[in-house]
Design an enzyme around this catalytic site. Structure first.
Site, PDB file in Angstrom:
ATOM      1  N   SER A 101      37.681  -0.636   1.399  1.00 55.74           N
ATOM      2  CA  SER A 101      37.652  -1.436   0.163  1.00 55.74           C
ATOM      3  C   SER A 101      36.272  -1.370  -0.482  1.00 55.74           C
ATOM      4  CB  SER A 101      37.936  -2.908   0.460  1.00 55.74           C
ATOM      5  OG  SER A 101      39.228  -3.058   0.925  1.00 55.74           O
ATOM      6  N   HIS A 150      41.503  -0.041  -4.277  1.00 57.56           N
ATOM      7  CA  HIS A 150      42.062   1.118  -3.582  1.00 57.56           C
ATOM      8  C   HIS A 150      42.821   1.928  -4.625  1.00 57.56           C
ATOM      9  CE1 HIS A 150      41.251   0.138   0.676  1.00 57.56           C
ATOM     10  NE2 HIS A 150      41.162  -1.082   0.196  1.00 57.56           N
ATOM     11  N   HIS A 176      47.735  -1.019   3.869  1.00 56.52           N
ATOM     12  CA  HIS A 176      47.506  -2.164   4.757  1.00 56.52           C
ATOM     13  C   HIS A 176      48.819  -2.813   5.148  1.00 56.52           C
ATOM     14  CE1 HIS A 176      43.936  -1.754   2.148  1.00 56.52           C
ATOM     15  NE2 HIS A 176      43.250  -2.120   3.220  1.00 56.52           N
ATOM     16  N   TYR A 192      49.308  -5.955   5.272  1.00 57.51           N
ATOM     17  CA  TYR A 192      49.594  -7.111   4.416  1.00 57.51           C
ATOM     18  C   TYR A 192      50.268  -6.728   3.097  1.00 57.51           C
ATOM     19  CZ  TYR A 192      45.126  -5.900   2.132  1.00 57.51           C
ATOM     20  OH  TYR A 192      44.106  -5.242   1.496  1.00 57.51           O
ATOM     21  N   GLU A 193      50.233  -5.418   2.758  1.00 56.21           N
ATOM     22  CA  GLU A 193      50.939  -4.986   1.552  1.00 56.21           C
ATOM     23  C   GLU A 193      52.449  -4.963   1.790  1.00 56.21           C
ATOM     24  OE1 GLU A 193      48.919  -1.572  -0.675  1.00 56.21           O
ATOM     25  OE2 GLU A 193      47.872  -1.573   1.238  1.00 56.21           O
ATOM     26  N   ALA A 217      35.664  -2.312   5.040  1.00 59.12           N
ATOM     27  CA  ALA A 217      34.854  -3.504   4.746  1.00 59.12           C
ATOM     28  C   ALA A 217      35.201  -4.517   5.822  1.00 59.12           C
ATOM     29  CB  ALA A 217      35.223  -4.040   3.374  1.00 59.12           C
ATOM     30  N   MET A 241      40.886  -5.787   8.174  1.00 63.54           N
ATOM     31  CA  MET A 241      42.355  -5.748   8.080  1.00 63.54           C
ATOM     32  C   MET A 241      42.871  -4.306   8.071  1.00 63.54           C
ATOM     33  SD  MET A 241      42.793  -8.671   5.143  1.00 63.54           S
ATOM     34  CE  MET A 241      41.748 -10.133   5.136  1.00 63.54           C
ATOM     35  N   SER A 242      42.154  -3.409   8.737  1.00 66.22           N
ATOM     36  CA  SER A 242      42.583  -2.003   8.669  1.00 66.22           C
ATOM     37  C   SER A 242      42.080  -1.224   9.884  1.00 66.22           C
ATOM     38  CB  SER A 242      42.017  -1.356   7.397  1.00 66.22           C
ATOM     39  OG  SER A 242      40.604  -1.284   7.475  1.00 66.22           O
ATOM     40  N   ASN A 292      30.518  -9.570   4.213  1.00 61.47           N
ATOM     41  CA  ASN A 292      30.344 -11.036   4.230  1.00 61.47           C
ATOM     42  C   ASN A 292      30.080 -11.454   5.670  1.00 61.47           C
ATOM     43  OD1 ASN A 292      33.346 -10.217   4.286  1.00 61.47           O
ATOM     44  ND2 ASN A 292      33.372 -12.251   5.234  1.00 61.47           N
ATOM     45  N   HIS A 328      37.656 -11.387  -2.103  1.00 62.77           N
ATOM     46  CA  HIS A 328      37.785  -9.932  -2.277  1.00 62.77           C
ATOM     47  C   HIS A 328      36.731  -9.375  -3.244  1.00 62.77           C
ATOM     48  CE1 HIS A 328      39.817  -6.135  -1.917  1.00 62.77           C
ATOM     49  NE2 HIS A 328      40.035  -6.050  -3.215  1.00 62.77           N
TER      50      HIS A 328
HETATM   51  N1  HPA Z   1      37.834 -10.885   7.378  1.00 64.93           N
HETATM   52  C1  HPA Z   1      38.803  -9.950   7.348  1.00 64.93           C
HETATM   53  N2  HPA Z   1      38.713  -8.849   6.613  1.00 64.93           N
HETATM   54  C2  HPA Z   1      37.614  -8.655   5.874  1.00 64.93           C
HETATM   55  C3  HPA Z   1      36.572  -9.593   5.863  1.00 64.93           C
HETATM   56  C4  HPA Z   1      36.679 -10.762   6.654  1.00 64.93           C
HETATM   57  O1  HPA Z   1      35.806 -11.637   6.680  1.00 64.93           O
HETATM   58  N3  HPA Z   1      35.617  -9.096   5.029  1.00 64.93           N
HETATM   59  C5  HPA Z   1      36.072  -7.912   4.557  1.00 64.93           C
HETATM   60  N4  HPA Z   1      37.281  -7.639   5.077  1.00 64.93           N
END
Ligand code: HPA
Length: 306
Positions: A54, A85, A107, A109-110, A137, A240-241, A264, A278
């Site tokens: 991402s 993406h 992903h 979640y999609e 990310a 998440m990947s 983050n 995001h």
């Molecule tokens: N959690 C899950 N997925 C992420 C995060 C997070 O804090 N940051 C970027 N992708």
């Protein structure tokens, strides 16, 4: 949920065959057709596959002699549905090394099942890719990490696998790999060493770490209690990947290097009011694009000289 006048509830359910869990899995032969479609159109066979995380689609911008294939034009390919993406397979040269870049990944979640999220990895294998570089990310759990740091993935914790969800579930085709593939050397240690050496050479060693990645299904970010648990289990970063792509790549014997961009810092304190989002993830990707491009380029050079 209310019923419509005909008593039909189905209109309230998403009906999208492309993301249905129930659809037939790809066979070796159907993936060969996808690979052949691409092979008939590309000028050079790629050695390295790169998956852009991402906000890291810019990695593909560094390619010369590009040939682009929007996902919707490739037979049997899923399509990206997430902001950041783009949804293109890009062939080209990075430092004269033929590579293929996924600008946009799939992903869980999609709504895609894990085997479908990881399908492009098998297509890469069938077009001759021997090495996979997967980027993502991630939220930093390790208290040494800062926003913008890079974590070279030493290992992963397959949380979704703990819950019985794995991209290799179902009948196994030995032409890809064995029924029970080992996963103790998932991330190539020579490539990890090289990644660390590169960080020294580029003078970015202070913001490059080595750690354990874990993947949850998303799309929500984690609760404080979940993050505390993941940290206790030994995870340094959460996203998440990647994990299902790496499992699929190792199953078919590709060498893997993966890294997380820490976008983050995970909030593990109820008194802290920061909320991950995001947009922040995308912004950090943009902010670090030059260093990421250079890092991947040098790594690809190393792979080609091995
Ligand atoms: N959690 C899950 N997925 C992420 C995060 C997070 O804090 N940051 C970027 N992708």
């Amino acid at each position: 949920m209310s019923q419509n006048s005909t008593g039909n509830l189905t209109e309230y359910y998403v009906k999208d065959d492309n993301i249905s869990n129930k659809q037939e899995k790809y066979t070796y032969e159907s993936l060969l057709l996808t690979a052949q479609y691409l092979l008939e159109r590309i000028s050079v066979k790629p050695q390295v596959g790169i998956i852009c995380g991402s906000g890291m689609g810019c990695l593909a911008d560094a390619l010369d002699n590009r040939q682009e294939f929007p996902y919707e034009t490739i037979p049997h390919f899923p399509v990206s549905t997430v902001d950041g993406h783009v949804g293109k397979l890009i062939f080209g040269n990075l430092s004269d090394v033929p590579v293929v870049c996924m600008q946009g990944r799939f992903h869980y979640y999609e709504g895609y099942p894990l085997w479908k999220c990881a399908m492009p990895v098998r297509v890469m294998k069938l077009i001759g890719v021997t090495h996979l570089i997967a980027s993502n990310a991630a939220g930093g759990l390790n208290s040494d990490y800062k926003v913008g740091d890079i974590m070279i993935v030493r290992d992963h914790i397959n949380m979704m696998g703990f819950a019985g969800n794995n991209p290799l579930q179902g009948p196994n085709d030995e032409r890809f790999g064995p029924r029970f593939p080992p996963m103790n050397k998932a991330y190539n240690s020579h490539l990890i060493d090289q990644g660390k050496e590169l960080a020294q050479k580029l003078g970015i060693q202070d913001c490059v770490h080595e750690g354990v990645y874990t993947c949850l299904g998303g799309p929500n970010f984690e609760t404080v209690a979940e993050l505390r648990m993941l940290k206790m289990l030994g995870a340094d970063a959460v996203g998440m990947s990647t994990v299902h792509e790496v499992i699929t790549a190792r199953h078919c014997d590709m060498d893997v290097f993966a890294f997380s961009l820490i976008t983050n810092i995970c909030v593990i304190d109820y008194e802290c009011h920061n909320k991950p989002n995001h947009e922040e993830v995308m912004d950090v990707g943009k902010m670090r694009q030059d260093v990421l491009k250079l890092f991947v380029k040098k790594l690809v050079e190393y792979i080609s000289q091995k």
